[in-house]
Scaffold this active site. Structure first.
Site, PDB file in Angstrom:
ATOM      1  N   ASN A 227       3.471   6.328  -3.164  1.00  0.00           N
ATOM      2  CA  ASN A 227       4.506   6.460  -4.194  1.00  0.00           C
ATOM      3  C   ASN A 227       5.147   5.130  -4.576  1.00  0.00           C
ATOM      4  OD1 ASN A 227       4.206   9.339  -4.228  1.00  0.00           O
ATOM      5  ND2 ASN A 227       5.416   9.406  -2.327  1.00  0.00           N
ATOM      6  N   ARG A 228       4.392   4.051  -4.385  1.00  0.00           N
ATOM      7  CA  ARG A 228       4.848   2.694  -4.726  1.00  0.00           C
ATOM      8  C   ARG A 228       6.076   2.257  -3.918  1.00  0.00           C
ATOM      9  NH1 ARG A 228       0.403   3.251  -6.784  1.00  0.00           N
ATOM     10  NH2 ARG A 228      -0.243   2.297  -8.748  1.00  0.00           N
ATOM     11  N   LEU A 229       6.347   2.914  -2.796  1.00  0.00           N
ATOM     12  CA  LEU A 229       7.454   2.490  -1.938  1.00  0.00           C
ATOM     13  C   LEU A 229       6.905   1.479  -0.919  1.00  0.00           C
ATOM     14  CD1 LEU A 229      10.481   3.269  -1.879  1.00  0.00           C
ATOM     15  CD2 LEU A 229       9.949   4.749   0.077  1.00  0.00           C
TER      16      LEU A 229
END
Length: 249
Positions: A227-229
């Site tokens: 989730n692009r974290l």
């Protein structure tokens, strides 16, 4: 369908805004069952400042990641994107090969009269990025750049394949030339004067060719996550001490 310049059918446009690559969801397909170094997929464990040890604290982890990129059969794992800035403030990037990494910094070799050589003469600072995307990892370095000693240049020069030596001697790097045929003829002439591609006469180090060392003032490790974290850990030299910060993605 329109045709391209060479007559081949032109492909449909790529929907770049909707391109997606998932991170943190599995093991890269190029990592074989016999090549799994511990943590090489960058998925099981979150990058953490506790992974930074030694003096300087970035070196051990960088070497681990470099070895794991090699174990994972990443093409040219020592390839790095080098960024420089010319005398007019215009930045440029290109891919070069790292030929040394130790506590003093990151080493690469090129022509002093090349575009990058001129940039570094005007602004002796640079950035490099090791883009191990298949392993969901990147490492970034920024800092001042200095030339390595003539002895270090010569030591590396004689470790290069003979063909690479001859090409470097023949090439006026970044200078225009009329055609590929002219370039090949120039290289053939230099090879003949040096005893041929299979000869045993030593090829001299070109006077305008040598090494540079980027002396890191800032090093950042990046680890892709779902989730692009993503995880980012940055080390910055402040008053002779490395400060470590976790950054938001």
């Amino acid at each position: 369908m329109s045709e391209s310049i060479d007559g081949a059918p032109r492909r449909p446009g790529i929907d770049l805004p909707n391109m997606r690559v998932g991170y943190g969801g599995g093991i890269p397909p190029n990592v074989g069952d016999g090549d799994r170094a511990a943590g090489a997929d960058g998925v099981r464990d979150n990058l953490d400042p506790s992974w930074l040890r030694g003096d300087p604290p970035w070196l051990d982890l960088f070497e681990v990641w470099l070895h794991e990129a090699l174990d994972a059969r990443i093409p040219e794992p020592n390839a790095m994107v080098l960024g420089t800035v010319d005398a007019h403030g215009l930045p440029a990037t290109r891919t070069v090969l790292c030929k040394g990494a130790d506590a003093a910094g990151i080493v690469f070799f090129t022509g002093y009269d090349s575009d990058k050589g001129h940039d570094l003469a005007a602004n002796p600072v640079a950035s490099v990025t090791f883009p191990w995307i298949a392993l969901e990892r990147q490492v970034h370095f920024r800092g001042a750049v200095v030339r390595v000693s003539p002895e270090e240049t010569q030591d590396y020069w004689y470790k290069r394949p003979r063909g690479s030596q001859l090409s470097a001697l023949a090439s006026e790097q970044s200078r225009p030339i009329g055609s590929r045929a002219e370039l090949e003829a120039k290289a053939a002439d230099v090879a003949a004067r040096c005893g041929g591609i299979d000869g045993d006469t030593p090829v001299p180090v070109p006077p305008q060719w040598g090494g540079y060392r980027l002396e890191p003032a800032c090093v950042e490790f990046w680890q892709g996550r779902a989730n692009r974290l993503h995880n980012r850990i940055r080390l910055t030299m402040v008053d002779g001490v490395w400060e470590v910060l976790r950054l938001q993605p």
